[in-house]
Write a protein that holds these residues in place. Structure first.
Motif, short mmCIF file in Angstrom:
data_model
loop_
_atom_site.label_atom_id
_atom_site.label_comp_id
_atom_site.label_asym_id
_atom_site.label_seq_id
_atom_site.Cartn_x
_atom_site.Cartn_y
_atom_site.Cartn_z
N ASP A 80 0.85 -1.18 0.00
CA ASP A 80 0.00 0.00 0.00
C ASP A 80 0.89 1.24 0.00
O ASP A 80 2.12 1.13 0.04
CB ASP A 80 -0.90 -0.03 1.23
CG ASP A 80 -1.71 -1.33 1.31
OD1 ASP A 80 -2.45 -1.61 0.35
OD2 ASP A 80 -1.59 -2.05 2.32
N PHE A 82 1.36 5.53 1.37
CA PHE A 82 0.99 6.76 2.08
C PHE A 82 1.38 7.90 1.15
O PHE A 82 2.51 7.95 0.66
CB PHE A 82 1.74 6.89 3.41
CG PHE A 82 1.53 8.24 4.05
CD1 PHE A 82 0.40 8.47 4.82
CD2 PHE A 82 2.43 9.26 3.85
CE1 PHE A 82 0.18 9.72 5.39
CE2 PHE A 82 2.22 10.51 4.41
CZ PHE A 82 1.09 10.74 5.18
N CYS A 95 -0.68 -2.13 4.97
CA CYS A 95 -1.87 -2.01 5.81
C CYS A 95 -2.18 -3.41 6.36
O CYS A 95 -2.46 -4.32 5.57
CB CYS A 95 -3.03 -1.48 4.97
SG CYS A 95 -4.50 -1.13 5.93
N CYS A 99 -6.74 -4.14 9.87
CA CYS A 99 -7.15 -2.80 9.42
C CYS A 99 -8.02 -2.90 8.17
O CYS A 99 -9.04 -2.23 8.04
CB CYS A 99 -5.91 -1.95 9.15
SG CYS A 99 -6.28 -0.25 8.71
N THR A 117 -4.34 3.53 -0.73
CA THR A 117 -3.54 4.74 -0.60
C THR A 117 -4.11 5.55 0.55
O THR A 117 -5.27 5.94 0.52
CB THR A 117 -3.56 5.58 -1.90
OG1 THR A 117 -3.09 4.76 -2.98
CG2 THR A 117 -2.68 6.80 -1.77
N VAL A 118 -3.28 5.76 1.55
CA VAL A 118 -3.65 6.54 2.73
C VAL A 118 -3.05 7.92 2.55
O VAL A 118 -1.88 8.06 2.20
CB VAL A 118 -3.10 5.88 4.01
CG1 VAL A 118 -3.45 6.70 5.23
CG2 VAL A 118 -3.61 4.45 4.14
N CYS A 119 -3.86 8.94 2.77
CA CYS A 119 -3.38 10.31 2.59
C CYS A 119 -3.29 11.03 3.92
O CYS A 119 -4.06 10.76 4.84
CB CYS A 119 -4.33 11.08 1.67
SG CYS A 119 -4.45 10.36 0.03
#
Length: 136
Positions: A80, A82, A95, A99, A117-119
């Motif tokens: 994944d 960030f 991740c 989660c 995709t974590v922002c």
């Protein structure tokens, strides 16, 4: 059994090296990499090489930049990302399964397929913001 014949060129090797060194790179990053080494190459050549490397499974597509530019990923393992909302840097993350399960539960058990995709704000930008507030 079909054998894939990989076409080698000094430019393709430089593109591979660039993406490996940077981890993630756009066409502009790759062009800058060449320029820094005093190597003349056209943008068209860069585009052709990156497309061939993606098609051959040597590099992957990463999440696009804020401007919508393609970004390439050297890490071919499932993972994944960030993405910093301030500086647009991209960092590989994993991740954890629990989660993902929580996210699936919140999405009425929709199946998460592929990478996430974590922002947010990266540490460097977060520190800069704290310094900006301290100066006020």
């Amino acid at each position: 059994m079909t054998t894939i014949i990989r076409r080698e060129s000094k430019y393709a090797n430089l593109v591979r090296d660039c993406i490996k060194q940077l981890g993630h790179a756009t066409h502009a990053d790759i062009m800058q990499y060449y320029t820094d080494r005093y190597i003349q190459v056209s943008a068209t050549t860069i585009h052709r090489i990156t497309q061939r490397l993606v098609d051959d499974g040597e590099i992957a597509l990463a999440p696009k930049t804020k401007n919508g530019d393609k970004r390439f990923d050297a890490n071919m393992k499932p993972h994944d990302h960030f993405c910093c909302t301030r500086c647009d840097c991209l960092i590989d993350i994993t991740c954890p399964a629990p989660c993902r399960k929580i996210l699936q539960d919140q999405l009425c058990n929709c199946v998460l397929d592929g990478s996430l995709t974590v922002c947010g704000e990266c540490q460097e930008c977060s520190c800069c913001r704290k310094e900006e507030y301290a100066d006020e």
